[in-house]
Design a protein around this motif. Structure first.
Motif, mmCIF file in Angstrom:
data_model
loop_
_atom_site.group_PDB
_atom_site.id
_atom_site.type_symbol
_atom_site.label_atom_id
_atom_site.label_comp_id
_atom_site.label_asym_id
_atom_site.label_seq_id
_atom_site.Cartn_x
_atom_site.Cartn_y
_atom_site.Cartn_z
ATOM 1 N N LEU A 122 0.839 -1.182 0.000
ATOM 2 C CA LEU A 122 0.000 0.000 0.000
ATOM 3 C C LEU A 122 0.881 1.241 0.000
ATOM 4 C CD1 LEU A 122 -3.033 0.871 0.284
ATOM 5 C CD2 LEU A 122 -2.570 1.096 2.738
ATOM 6 N N VAL A 123 0.576 2.193 -0.883
ATOM 7 C CA VAL A 123 1.361 3.426 -0.977
ATOM 8 C C VAL A 123 0.429 4.629 -0.927
ATOM 9 C CG1 VAL A 123 3.232 2.355 -2.288
ATOM 10 C CG2 VAL A 123 1.320 3.392 -3.517
ATOM 11 N N ARG A 124 1.016 5.805 -0.713
ATOM 12 C CA ARG A 124 0.240 7.044 -0.733
ATOM 13 C C ARG A 124 -0.354 7.267 -2.131
ATOM 14 N NH1 ARG A 124 1.217 11.193 3.178
ATOM 15 N NH2 ARG A 124 2.589 10.530 4.878
ATOM 16 N N ASP A 125 -1.454 8.014 -2.182
ATOM 17 C CA ASP A 125 -2.227 8.160 -3.415
ATOM 18 C C ASP A 125 -1.439 8.750 -4.582
ATOM 19 O OD1 ASP A 125 -4.365 7.155 -2.000
ATOM 20 O OD2 ASP A 125 -5.203 9.125 -1.511
ATOM 21 N N ARG A 126 -0.502 9.636 -4.296
ATOM 22 C CA ARG A 126 0.204 10.311 -5.379
ATOM 23 C C ARG A 126 1.489 9.616 -5.807
ATOM 24 N NH1 ARG A 126 1.431 16.331 -4.994
ATOM 25 N NH2 ARG A 126 1.848 15.868 -7.191
ATOM 26 N N VAL A 127 1.821 8.513 -5.162
ATOM 27 C CA VAL A 127 3.064 7.816 -5.503
ATOM 28 C C VAL A 127 3.088 7.350 -6.961
ATOM 29 C CG1 VAL A 127 4.398 5.703 -5.063
ATOM 30 C CG2 VAL A 127 3.723 7.171 -3.165
ATOM 31 N N PRO A 128 1.995 6.768 -7.502
ATOM 32 C CA PRO A 128 2.038 6.389 -8.922
ATOM 33 C C PRO A 128 2.310 7.583 -9.843
ATOM 34 C CG PRO A 128 0.204 5.314 -7.836
ATOM 35 C CD PRO A 128 0.747 6.313 -6.861
ATOM 36 N N GLU A 129 1.728 8.744 -9.513
ATOM 37 C CA GLU A 129 1.974 9.952 -10.317
ATOM 38 C C GLU A 129 3.442 10.353 -10.261
ATOM 39 O OE1 GLU A 129 0.981 14.716 -9.910
ATOM 40 O OE2 GLU A 129 -0.426 13.258 -9.064
ATOM 41 N N ILE A 130 4.026 10.281 -9.088
ATOM 42 C CA ILE A 130 5.440 10.631 -8.918
ATOM 43 C C ILE A 130 6.317 9.677 -9.720
ATOM 44 C CG2 ILE A 130 7.320 10.756 -7.223
ATOM 45 C CD1 ILE A 130 5.161 11.630 -5.174
ATOM 46 N N ILE A 131 5.953 8.399 -9.748
ATOM 47 C CA ILE A 131 6.716 7.406 -10.513
ATOM 48 C C ILE A 131 6.634 7.719 -12.007
ATOM 49 C CG2 ILE A 131 6.811 4.961 -11.172
ATOM 50 C CD1 ILE A 131 5.913 4.276 -8.327
ATOM 51 N N ARG A 132 5.446 8.117 -12.476
ATOM 52 C CA ARG A 132 5.299 8.458 -13.900
ATOM 53 C C ARG A 132 6.142 9.667 -14.268
ATOM 54 N NH1 ARG A 132 -0.211 7.667 -12.468
ATOM 55 N NH2 ARG A 132 -0.955 5.596 -13.111
ATOM 56 N N VAL A 133 6.147 10.677 -13.401
ATOM 57 C CA VAL A 133 6.957 11.872 -13.649
ATOM 58 C C VAL A 133 8.427 11.506 -13.746
ATOM 59 C CG1 VAL A 133 7.741 14.057 -12.632
ATOM 60 C CG2 VAL A 133 5.312 13.469 -12.613
ATOM 61 N N ASP A 134 8.823 10.463 -13.016
ATOM 62 C CA ASP A 134 10.208 9.997 -13.032
ATOM 63 C C ASP A 134 10.513 9.167 -14.280
ATOM 64 O OD1 ASP A 134 12.740 9.905 -11.719
ATOM 65 O OD2 ASP A 134 12.327 7.831 -11.122
ATOM 66 N N GLY A 135 9.512 8.998 -15.152
ATOM 67 C CA GLY A 135 9.732 8.286 -16.405
ATOM 68 C C GLY A 135 9.504 6.796 -16.337
ATOM 69 N N ARG A 136 8.926 6.319 -15.257
ATOM 70 C CA ARG A 136 8.658 4.892 -15.122
ATOM 71 C C ARG A 136 7.154 4.644 -15.178
ATOM 72 N NH1 ARG A 136 10.944 3.526 -9.636
ATOM 73 N NH2 ARG A 136 10.572 5.746 -9.256
ATOM 74 N N LEU A 137 6.782 3.392 -15.416
ATOM 75 C CA LEU A 137 5.378 3.028 -15.543
ATOM 76 C C LEU A 137 4.975 2.142 -14.361
ATOM 77 C CD1 LEU A 137 2.835 3.218 -17.301
ATOM 78 C CD2 LEU A 137 3.579 1.110 -18.439
ATOM 79 N N PRO A 138 4.213 2.679 -13.409
ATOM 80 C CA PRO A 138 3.830 1.885 -12.241
ATOM 81 C C PRO A 138 2.692 0.914 -12.573
ATOM 82 C CG PRO A 138 2.814 4.031 -12.104
ATOM 83 C CD PRO A 138 3.693 4.057 -13.330
ATOM 84 N N GLU A 139 2.717 -0.251 -11.940
ATOM 85 C CA GLU A 139 1.606 -1.199 -12.035
ATOM 86 C C GLU A 139 0.815 -1.107 -10.737
ATOM 87 O OE1 GLU A 139 2.749 -5.147 -13.007
ATOM 88 O OE2 GLU A 139 4.090 -4.541 -14.643
ATOM 89 N N THR A 140 -0.452 -0.738 -10.843
ATOM 90 C CA THR A 140 -1.265 -0.533 -9.643
ATOM 91 C C THR A 140 -2.598 -1.259 -9.769
ATOM 92 O OG1 THR A 140 -2.331 1.475 -10.502
ATOM 93 C CG2 THR A 140 -0.245 1.760 -9.309
ATOM 94 N N ARG A 141 -3.259 -1.394 -8.646
ATOM 95 C CA ARG A 141 -4.630 -1.886 -8.601
ATOM 96 C C ARG A 141 -5.303 -1.236 -7.402
ATOM 97 N NH1 ARG A 141 -5.767 -5.776 -4.724
ATOM 98 N NH2 ARG A 141 -3.963 -6.669 -3.645
ATOM 99 N N THR A 142 -6.613 -1.272 -7.347
ATOM 100 C CA THR A 142 -7.362 -0.700 -6.237
ATOM 101 C C THR A 142 -7.810 -1.819 -5.305
ATOM 102 O OG1 THR A 142 -8.156 1.124 -7.599
ATOM 103 C CG2 THR A 142 -9.343 0.689 -5.557
ATOM 104 N N ALA A 143 -7.394 -1.743 -4.056
ATOM 105 C CA ALA A 143 -7.755 -2.774 -3.085
ATOM 106 C C ALA A 143 -9.221 -2.636 -2.701
ATOM 107 C CB ALA A 143 -6.880 -2.653 -1.838
ATOM 108 N N PRO A 144 -9.950 -3.739 -2.591
ATOM 109 C CA PRO A 144 -11.328 -3.678 -2.097
ATOM 110 C C PRO A 144 -11.344 -3.239 -0.630
ATOM 111 C CG PRO A 144 -10.603 -5.957 -2.317
ATOM 112 C CD PRO A 144 -9.538 -5.111 -2.926
ATOM 113 N N PRO A 145 -12.490 -2.764 -0.128
ATOM 114 C CA PRO A 145 -12.551 -2.204 1.236
ATOM 115 C C PRO A 145 -12.002 -3.109 2.337
ATOM 116 C CG PRO A 145 -14.556 -1.695 0.039
ATOM 117 C CD PRO A 145 -13.768 -2.619 -0.838
ATOM 118 N N ASP A 146 -12.377 -4.386 2.324
ATOM 119 C CA ASP A 146 -11.900 -5.279 3.397
ATOM 120 C C ASP A 146 -10.388 -5.436 3.364
ATOM 121 O OD1 ASP A 146 -14.466 -5.606 4.223
ATOM 122 O OD2 ASP A 146 -14.756 -7.595 3.358
ATOM 123 N N GLU A 147 -9.837 -5.576 2.168
ATOM 124 C CA GLU A 147 -8.390 -5.702 2.038
ATOM 125 C C GLU A 147 -7.705 -4.399 2.419
ATOM 126 O OE1 GLU A 147 -4.927 -6.875 -1.242
ATOM 127 O OE2 GLU A 147 -6.945 -6.332 -1.906
#
Length: 217
Positions: A122-147
């Motif tokens: 689990l990472v902070r919400d803007r971490v994928p954006e920061i990774i993209r700005v750095d020129g990399r492509l993050p792989e993400t998914r949205t965790a369901p509420p219980d998880e």
């Protein structure tokens, strides 16, 4: 004096254990989880003791019996001091078992696991954006509420562990962010959480006086 390089030497085994711990720390970082131990394992501990004693009386005692007894004795403890003692004893038996293996079969080079660490976290919400700005492509998914709730609880231990390990007060802001996220799961806003904290401080005080209570046994 024991030959440090001889098969079954304590120094050799402890060096392997240290190397494995170093590899785990590189892979996973500081980890903090609840103990998960307690009196609910007392029956298993007693059964392991009986099996160990019975095997001894039959002349059939094995390392498996001894380590199982120590392991379940640790699981049955909830007091931190007693749990620590039992875990040290469990670790010591595991080391002795390795030494016995090495004496009987010759020491082998320990291969630590290689890898970049956990597959997800689990990472902070803007971490994928920061990774993209750095020129990399993050792989993400949205965790369901219980998880998500479970991931936040694990994150709480992770952030607390990072503060304990480093002593850096900046880590407390990360810890507070996780606390706020957990409070939100319960419908509690940061303002309401502060009100609850303030009310408890008024009723019971804070921790500024460094007061330590001696507990009666």
């Amino acid at each position: 004096m024991e030959n440090d390089r001889a098969p079954g030497s304590l120094a050799e085994v402890l060096a392997d254990v240290a190397a494995e711990r170093d590899a785990q720390d590189r892979m996973w970082g500081v980890q903090e989880f609840p103990d998960g131990s307690g009196p609910e394992f007392a029956e298993s501990a007693e059964r392991a003791k009986r099996e160990c004693a019975a095997a001894w009386s039959r002349g059939e005692l094995t390392w498996r019996h001894i380590l199982t007894e120590e392991f379940f004795e640790a699981l049955a403890e909830s007091d931190p001091s007693a749990l620590r003692t039992e875990l040290v004893q469990t670790a010591a038996v595991a080391v002795k078992w390795i030494q016995s293996l090495d004496r009987r079969h010759g020491a082998t080079a320990h291969q630590t696991r290689a890898g970049s660490g956990r597959a997800e976290k689990l990472v902070r919400d803007r971490v994928p954006e920061i990774i993209r700005v750095d020129g990399r492509l993050p792989e993400t998914r949205t965790a369901p509420p219980d998880e998500h709730a479970g991931l936040l609880r694990a994150k709480l231990y992770e952030e607390a562990g990072e503060y304990v390990a480093s002593g850096d007060p900046a880590e407390l802001s990360d810890l507070l962010e996780v606390v706020h996220a957990l409070a939100a799961l319960h419908g509690v806003t940061p303002g309401e959480l502060e009100e609850q904290r303030s009310a408890k401080a008024a009723a019971r005080g804070g921790f500024s006086n460094r007061t330590v209570l001696r507990l009666k046994e």
